[in-house]
Design an enzyme around this catalytic site. Sequence first.
Site: not given
Length: 380
Positions: A213, A234, A246
């Site tokens: 992250s 992610h 993500e």
Amino acid sequence: MADSLVLPYLNHAARMHEEGYASREDIDNGMRFGCGLPQGPLAVIDAKGVDAVISALETQFAATGDPLHEPRPILREFDSTEDTDAKGTEDVALRPVATVGVVGTGTMASGIVEVFAKNGFDVVVIGRSQEKVDGVSALVTKNFARAIDKGRATQEDADATLARIAGATEREALADVDLVVEAIAEDLELKKQLFRDLDRITKAGAILATTTSSMPITDLAAETGRPQDVVGMHFFNPATVMKLVEIVRTTGENGTAADVLATVKDLCDRTGKVAVSCSDRSGFIVNALLFPYLNDAVKLVESGRATVEQVDEAVTSTYGYPMGPFALLDVVGLDVSLAIQRELVQEFGHEGWTPAETLVQLVEKGELGRKTGKGFLTYA
């Protein structure tokens, strides 16, 4: 009170779209499925009315002088139907993925293992010890026991899922997997070493993904001889519950290949996840929008205008957020929040995002939120 926090967040989301970093849909889905918000920020602008948002931001900018509060130019030509971000992967041939490797045995890694195994993929888990590897299967078993008790799964589901999970303590066990998801500690040097190993061990065409992250994915890709095969994937914690992923692409001549992006998007679809796409920079979509808003909340309380409880109540009652900024900070962990905020300042250089002094002080005192029993609020 709520508007003074939410309006800059809306403005920042508009900036993100204005820069071409992410599409309207991906920005809104990121905040809806990554934070549980009832609406994404660009949808909120539509609902409030563009003129009203611009006017309120102008008032706030006049009062603060903070350039982050000056209405973004895109707002003056805001089109609720426009989305110019063509992903361009619809006609790309997908890479075959039947077997997934997961490196790591923590909560995030275990959740990712369960997600893939539950959806029919064979999974190879790599841990530092057999005890760590066994702990992943134990956690999956525990999760299924809870689901079975609630009538959401059967013992046959559990048995089939567990049968697809194999463990090893040597990375060489990843030699034949089609996709590797790295989920080890957020330490750049450890991750670089791992990607050097993955480059050496995994077969040609294997996709090398990281669920970081915060770390630069481009730096990890540079450790390999196949940077086009490296991508960010992610997941949000807990991965078994949170629907958002993500997908983070590296760019440039050796950036993430189109077929890698298309394949990862397809895997998200097949595992019931909502995928959003962006490029490699600190915070991606969700953290880059969320944490400045949280930091602003701390600064609002520091100003003496409101208490922690008043701010949380104002935001939840006005915007319908599932929790206020301080409750959320305590859930995330104040140490994690501070680290992310510092990364954002380093990436973007916005003085207005300098971490709030109270946040720094609480972290120094070891009052980190729910995990220590005390943060901005106190927990039994």
